[in-house]
Design an enzyme around this catalytic site. Structure first.
Site, PDB file in Angstrom:
ATOM      1  N   HIS A 295      43.173   3.989  45.150  1.00  0.00           N
ATOM      2  CA  HIS A 295      43.714   3.295  44.468  1.00  0.00           C
ATOM      3  C   HIS A 295      42.232   3.202  43.629  1.00  0.00           C
ATOM      4  O   HIS A 295      40.714   3.542  43.654  1.00  0.00           O
ATOM      5  CB  HIS A 295      43.951   2.168  44.902  1.00  0.00           C
ATOM      6  CG  HIS A 295      42.684   1.586  45.827  1.00  0.00           C
ATOM      7  ND1 HIS A 295      42.683   1.874  47.067  1.00  0.00           N
ATOM      8  CD2 HIS A 295      41.703   0.614  45.115  1.00  0.00           C
ATOM      9  CE1 HIS A 295      41.666   1.035  47.730  1.00  0.00           C
ATOM     10  NE2 HIS A 295      40.514   0.528  46.675  1.00  0.00           N
TER      11      HIS A 295
ATOM     12  N   HIS B 274      36.894   5.233  39.074  1.00  0.00           N
ATOM     13  CA  HIS B 274      36.953   5.940  40.017  1.00  0.00           C
ATOM     14  C   HIS B 274      37.678   6.134  41.536  1.00  0.00           C
ATOM     15  O   HIS B 274      38.223   4.029  41.518  1.00  0.00           O
ATOM     16  CB  HIS B 274      35.474   5.946  40.586  1.00  0.00           C
ATOM     17  CG  HIS B 274      35.278   5.253  42.021  1.00  0.00           C
ATOM     18  ND1 HIS B 274      35.003   3.912  41.372  1.00  0.00           N
ATOM     19  CD2 HIS B 274      35.825   4.961  43.185  1.00  0.00           C
ATOM     20  CE1 HIS B 274      34.626   2.830  41.929  1.00  0.00           C
ATOM     21  NE2 HIS B 274      35.063   3.948  43.214  1.00  0.00           N
TER      22      HIS B 274
END
Length: 183
Positions: free
Chosen positions: A38, A125
Site C-alpha cells: 500500500h 512510496h
C-alpha cells in the site's frame, strides 16, 4: 489503548501481480507479501473507538474533495538510506502532487477526528521489504530501481487497522475498515 490504523492507496491486483512477478525470481530477499502492499497517506498509532466513526466521516469528506489520479510504481530507495537500510521501497510516479494534497487532507481529517497522525513528512512510496536489522542494501536498491510497473487510476482510499505480529510468519495482519471514493 486504541487501534493502530493507517490510511492508504492500495494498488489494484494487476499492479500487485506485475510487481510480484518482478520480485519472484529474487526470492532470496525477504519481501513483504503483496496483500500488504500500500501507499501510506497517514499513520495513526492509537485510534480510540470513539474517534473511529469521526475518522471515517472525515476521510469520506477529505476523499470527496480530491480527484482520482493516475499513478505508477517505479524507481526505488531505502530508509534511512541504502548504506544503512531498514526498509526498501518502490517509488510512485504520476499525479504525485495530487497524491500529496490527498495526504494533507487525510492527515488534517484524522487530526480533526482525534486520531492524531504521526509527524512524518509524506514521502510517496510502497514498502517492499522490512529488514530485521540495519544493513547495506545498495545492490537491492539498484535492482528495484529498474522496475517500472503499469500505471493505474487510483480512485479510492482505505482505512486499515493493523495488528502487529498476528499475521502469517509473525507479520502484521491488516483489515480494511472503510473505503472512501475520490471525487
Amino acid at each position: 489503548m486504541g487501534r493502530r490504523m493507517f490510511v492508504a492507496v492500495v494498488p489494484p491486483e494487476p499492479v500487485q501481480e506485475d510487481l510480484a512477478a518482478f520480485l519472484e525470481p529474487r526470492a532470496e530477499h525477504p519481501w513483504i507479501a503483496p496483500e500488504q502492499w500500500h501507499i501510506t497517506l497517514a499513520f495513526m498509532s492509537d485510534v480510540s473507538a470513539s474517534a473511529e466513526d469521526r475518522l471515517v466521516e472525515g476521510l469520506e469528506a477529505a476523499a470527496a474533495r480530491r480527484t482520482s489520479m493516475r499513478l505508477q510504481l517505479a524507481g526505488a530507495g531505502a530508509f534511512p538510506d541504502p548504506w544503512a537500510a531498514k526498509v526498501l521501497w518502490v517509488g510512485v510516479r504520476g499525479d504525485v502532487d495530487e497524491l500529496g494534497r490527498l495526504a494533507r487532507n487525510v492527515r488534517n481529517s484524522a487530526q480533526h477526528a482525534g486520531a492524531t497522525p504521526d509527524g512524518q513528512a509524506f514521502a510517496p512510496h510502497l514498502t517492499v521489504s522490512r529488514l530485521r536489522r540495519v544493513q547495506e542494501q545498495t545492490r537491492w536498491v539498484r535492482v528495484l530501481d529498474t522496475y517500472e510497473g503499469p500505471s493505474w487510476v487510483a480512485d479510492e482510499i482505505c482505512l486499515i487497522a493493523s495488528e502487529l505480529g498476528v499475521g502469517p510468519h509473525g507479520r502484521p495482519r491488516y483489515e480494511i475498515v472503510a473505503t472512501a471514493g475520490l471525487g
